[in-house]
Write an enzyme that holds these catalytic residues in place. Structure first.
Site, PDB file in Angstrom:
ATOM      1  N   ARG A  88       0.820  -1.194   0.000  1.00 52.52           N
ATOM      2  CA  ARG A  88       0.000   0.000   0.000  1.00 52.52           C
ATOM      3  C   ARG A  88       0.870   1.266   0.000  1.00 52.52           C
ATOM      4  NH1 ARG A  88      -5.472   0.115   1.436  1.00 52.52           N
ATOM      5  NH2 ARG A  88      -5.577  -1.935   2.369  1.00 52.52           N
ATOM      6  N   ARG A 127     -25.849   5.332  -4.161  1.00 55.14           N
ATOM      7  CA  ARG A 127     -26.449   4.384  -3.212  1.00 55.14           C
ATOM      8  C   ARG A 127     -27.245   5.101  -2.121  1.00 55.14           C
ATOM      9  NH1 ARG A 127     -21.928   0.266  -3.299  1.00 55.14           N
ATOM     10  NH2 ARG A 127     -20.798   1.550  -1.823  1.00 55.14           N
TER      11      ARG A 127
END
Ligand SMILES: [Zn+2]
Length: 216
Positions: A88, A127
């Protein structure tokens, strides 16, 4: 096949990583799951990671690196895998390069599932969830809109956006992703391993693009 899979949050990265692992017979090496597993099994690494995880903080590079290294040095180490959620940071990428070299495992590809910020905000910001705790029905104004805007079809309660789906929250997460990812993408591009795949279209279309780009 050994690969790293990188994509912004909300890009459908997890879904694609899962499909690739199932269909190509790769271990889906999801570091989030491995960290939770290490904590649950109370391994030495798990004990170090636990305070950060329970506090909702990012686990420091050195601890994540140790967990990945321990897994790759174990007797039943995975030899075919797809890394999801690791590396990451650039420090993690350098550590990963070193352990792969030590273990004689070469990396085949680093796939970057590229979806633009606006598209991610648009997809996730569409959403809506029913506010009624007994119902919690979800809608998507792009693909499955409610019959009456802002109202639940099932119970007529109001719809709201969960904090995770709030455009401001999504943008903050994307900004953080770009800050971290820039160095990693550059790092693997220099190694000639970076493959960029546009994350447009439906799940199977994106999957087909990835497999084509991998030359499989
Ligand atoms: Zn409802």
């Amino acid at each position: 096949m050994r690969m790293i899979f990188i994509g912004p949050p909300g890009s459908g990265k997890g879904t694609q990583a899962q499909l690739l692992s199932q269909r190509l017979g790769l271990l889906h090496f999801a570091t989030g799951d491995i960290l939770r597993d290490a904590v649950a099994k109370d391994t030495p690494e798990g004990q170090r990671a636990k305070p950060f995880m329970t506090g909702g903080q990012l686990v420091p590079d050195i601890i994540v690196n140790d967990i990945v290294n321990a897994r790759l040095r174990s007797k039943n180490r995975p030899v075919k895998f797809i890394m999801d959620g690791y590396p990451r940071t650039l420090a993690q990428a350098n550590s990963f390069d070193a352990v792969l070299k030590e273990q004689g495992l070469d990396l085949d590809a680093v796939v970057f599932l590229n979806v633009g910020d606006e598209e991610i905000v648009r997809r996730n910001g569409a959403r809506w969830t029913c506010i009624n705790p007994e119902c919690k029905a979800t809608y998507n104004t792009l693909t499955r809109p409610p019959l009456t805007p802002g109202r639940c079809d099932l119970c007529q309660h109001l719809l709201y956006q969960r904090e995770d789906d709030d455009p401001a929250t999504i943008r903050r997460r994307l900004q953080y992703f770009h800050e971290q990812a820039a160095g990693i993408l550059d790092h693997y591009a220099r190694q000639g391993r970076l493959i960029e795949v546009p994350g447009r279209g439906d799940i199977e279309a994106i999957y087909a693009s990835i497999v084509k780009a991998l030359g499989k």
